[in-house]
Scaffold this active site. Structure first.
Site, PDB file in Angstrom:
ATOM      1  N   MET A 126       6.916   6.584  42.398  1.00  0.00           N
ATOM      2  CA  MET A 126       5.966   5.885  43.273  1.00  0.00           C
ATOM      3  C   MET A 126       4.767   6.774  43.592  1.00  0.00           C
ATOM      4  O   MET A 126       3.626   6.356  43.461  1.00  0.00           O
ATOM      5  CB  MET A 126       6.654   5.451  44.574  1.00  0.00           C
ATOM      6  CG  MET A 126       7.733   4.423  44.399  1.00  0.00           C
ATOM      7  SD  MET A 126       8.208   3.616  45.960  1.00  0.00           S
ATOM      8  CE  MET A 126       8.647   4.993  46.989  1.00  0.00           C
ATOM      9  N   GLY A 132       0.547   8.406  48.517  1.00  0.00           N
ATOM     10  CA  GLY A 132       1.919   8.676  48.916  1.00  0.00           C
ATOM     11  C   GLY A 132       2.538   7.422  49.497  1.00  0.00           C
ATOM     12  O   GLY A 132       2.919   6.499  48.780  1.00  0.00           O
ATOM     13  N   GLN A 242      17.807   1.437  52.868  1.00  0.00           N
ATOM     14  CA  GLN A 242      18.960   2.213  52.411  1.00  0.00           C
ATOM     15  C   GLN A 242      18.562   3.641  52.070  1.00  0.00           C
ATOM     16  O   GLN A 242      19.313   4.586  52.358  1.00  0.00           O
ATOM     17  CB  GLN A 242      19.623   1.545  51.204  1.00  0.00           C
ATOM     18  CG  GLN A 242      20.795   2.349  50.644  1.00  0.00           C
ATOM     19  CD  GLN A 242      21.820   1.494  49.939  1.00  0.00           C
ATOM     20  OE1 GLN A 242      22.447   0.630  50.546  1.00  0.00           O
ATOM     21  NE2 GLN A 242      21.994   1.728  48.654  1.00  0.00           N
ATOM     22  N   GLU A 243      17.392   3.813  51.468  1.00  0.00           N
ATOM     23  CA  GLU A 243      16.915   5.159  51.173  1.00  0.00           C
ATOM     24  C   GLU A 243      16.811   5.976  52.463  1.00  0.00           C
ATOM     25  O   GLU A 243      17.249   7.131  52.525  1.00  0.00           O
ATOM     26  CB  GLU A 243      15.548   5.108  50.483  1.00  0.00           C
ATOM     27  CG  GLU A 243      14.938   6.478  50.227  1.00  0.00           C
ATOM     28  CD  GLU A 243      13.597   6.412  49.513  1.00  0.00           C
ATOM     29  OE1 GLU A 243      12.995   7.485  49.312  1.00  0.00           O
ATOM     30  OE2 GLU A 243      13.151   5.313  49.163  1.00  0.00           O
ATOM     31  N   ARG A 269      28.703  38.177  66.393  1.00  0.00           N
ATOM     32  CA  ARG A 269      27.573  39.120  66.438  1.00  0.00           C
ATOM     33  C   ARG A 269      27.427  39.708  67.840  1.00  0.00           C
ATOM     34  O   ARG A 269      27.442  38.984  68.835  1.00  0.00           O
ATOM     35  CB  ARG A 269      26.291  38.394  66.038  1.00  0.00           C
ATOM     36  CG  ARG A 269      25.038  39.244  66.091  1.00  0.00           C
ATOM     37  CD  ARG A 269      25.031  40.283  64.997  1.00  0.00           C
ATOM     38  NE  ARG A 269      23.739  40.975  64.966  1.00  0.00           N
ATOM     39  CZ  ARG A 269      23.516  42.072  64.258  1.00  0.00           C
ATOM     40  NH1 ARG A 269      24.483  42.583  63.513  1.00  0.00           N
ATOM     41  NH2 ARG A 269      22.333  42.638  64.273  1.00  0.00           N
ATOM     42  N   GLY A 341      17.317  38.616  62.431  1.00  0.00           N
ATOM     43  CA  GLY A 341      16.821  39.009  61.115  1.00  0.00           C
ATOM     44  C   GLY A 341      17.681  38.502  59.977  1.00  0.00           C
ATOM     45  O   GLY A 341      17.177  38.216  58.882  1.00  0.00           O
ATOM     46  N   GLY A 364      10.780   9.834  51.546  1.00  0.00           N
ATOM     47  CA  GLY A 364      11.359   8.596  52.050  1.00  0.00           C
ATOM     48  C   GLY A 364      10.521   7.962  53.141  1.00  0.00           C
ATOM     49  O   GLY A 364      10.948   6.998  53.796  1.00  0.00           O
ATOM     50  N   THR A 366       7.223   9.617  55.806  1.00  0.00           N
ATOM     51  CA  THR A 366       7.098  10.687  56.790  1.00  0.00           C
ATOM     52  C   THR A 366       7.477  10.198  58.185  1.00  0.00           C
ATOM     53  O   THR A 366       7.541   8.994  58.461  1.00  0.00           O
ATOM     54  CB  THR A 366       5.659  11.211  56.844  1.00  0.00           C
ATOM     55  OG1 THR A 366       4.802  10.147  57.304  1.00  0.00           O
ATOM     56  CG2 THR A 366       5.181  11.697  55.480  1.00  0.00           C
TER      57      THR A 366
END
Length: 380
Positions: A126, A132, A242-243, A269, A341, A364, A366
């Site tokens: 697409m 887009g 669905q996407e 930690r 880090g 899918g 934005t």
């Protein structure tokens, strides 16, 4: 909270997926990341395991099960494993519905068996360099030449673009029709004039081949029109829910997993002679993220059930997509910070989750597009 949406059959399937990941994916995944692509054998292995074409009717080699909860299990387990390259969700949940819902009987018999076995890898094209989410900007054209379409144009950011044997291309068939003048045409591997550009270098999802595609006077047989002529806009809008649900399911699964591994990390930690978990700020951070995930999970599980029953609308799918992926992005950033880090080192899962997950709020549709869809529905 105990989840209530899965049956014993779903959990048995979850076990199958975990076994597949342990045997066929995780031992090889580091090499796939270095190569920038997944070998075709991995797709064939997924086909043998019954992980492809879950919703495809059995007569074409599929699983014959349209219950979206199985797709949700697949997405959750692949996300928790940190595997993004083997794009089964794209194949099954995004492209599959176009083939099962729009293809003619002849097309189904031609394409679906390979789709289910892993011999035919698929993609949908697409996005273009200048278009887009706005389909009116599509410039790729398919000109009617009587016995064939003449396809010209280019696409970019196409997942599975290098491996794909079957590409569903969004093309303009009525030049003056705008978004309503688009059709879906299927281009098959080896078509003259169909060229693939470079495998794009992304900040994350390194093993997922993502490519530029070029169509230069490609002759596409008339029988490769998918769905109605000039009907692509409606077809695309029908399948986008669905996407977006698939992306949302991966989003909340990623956020939950990040909270889990970060909770373990701060217990182990030490700083200033005691575990990080003994610091109030750290506890508050974990508490906030866990609560956000729990609330989001309740909404997502409801959406999963509704979609499985065919009652989820585009607005709630958009809500699920933008909320879950923005949560994923936020949690990934906070968890990386809590790792200090070490969180910046690629040896740690949190670093890979940070880069792999960043695309979630973009593809899918934005976050901004999702809000526009929701807003229009409320203020129309």
């Amino acid at each position: 909270m105990q989840r209530q949406i899965f049956t014993d059959e779903h959990e048995a399937f979850r076990g199958t997926v975990r076994t597949f990941l342990a045997k066929e994916v995780l031992p090889h995944y580091e090499q796939w990341e270095e190569d920038g692509i997944v070998p075709r054998e991995a797709w064939l292995a997924a086909g043998r395991q019954g992980l492809l074409g879950l919703a495809v009717p059995e007569e074409y080699g599929g699983g014959g099960n349209t219950d979206f909860r199985y797709s949700a299990v697949l997405a959750e387990e692949f996300t928790r494993a940190g595997v993004s390259g083997l794009a089964l969700g794209l194949h099954n949940d995004i492209i599959g519905p176009y083939l099962t819902g729009l293809a003619t009987e002849e097309q189904k018999r031609r394409w679906l068996p390979g789709f289910c076995s892993g011999e035919t890898i698929t993609a949908i094209a697409m996005t273009e360099p200048g278009a887009g989410s706005d389909l009116q900007g599509v410039r790729t054209s398919a000109e009617d030449k009587g016995d064939h379409w003449l396809l010209n144009g280019s696409k970019t950011f196409i997942s599975n673009g290098i491996l794909a044997d079957l590409v569903i291309v969004v093309a303009k068939t009525s030049p003056e029709g705008g978004a309503k003048g688009l059709s879906l045409v299927v281009v098959e591997r080896g078509a003259e004039g169909f060229e693939r550009g470079r495998n794009l270098d992304k900040i994350g999802q390194k093993s997922q081949d993502t490519a530029e595609l070029f169509f230069n006077d490609v002759r596409v047989p008339k029988e490769n029109l998918l769905g109605e002529l000039d009907g692509a806009f409606l077809h695309l809008m029908t399948n986008l829910a669905q996407e977006r649900m698939g992306i949302a399911v991966a989003g909340i699964a990623a956020a939950e997993h990040l909270v889990e591994i970060t909770t373990r990390y701060v217990k182990e930690r030490e700083a200033f002679g005691r575990p990080l978990s003994k610091l109030q700020h750290i506890r508050f951070e974990i508490a906030e993220m866990a609560t956000e995930c729990a609330v989001t999970r309740a909404f997502l599980d409801r959406c999963i059930v509704d979609h499985s029953e065919g009652t989820l609308d585009a607005v709630h799918a958009s809500m699920a997509k933008w909320w879950a992926t923005e949560l994923q992005k936020r949690v990934a950033d906070r968890c990386l910070q809590l790792h200090g880090g070490y969180g910046y080192m690629t040896d740690y899962r949190v670093a890979k989750a940070f880069t792999d997950g960043r695309i979630q709020t973009i593809y899918g549709g934005t976050t901004e597009i999702m809000k526009e869809i929701i807003g229009r529905s409320l203020l129309a």
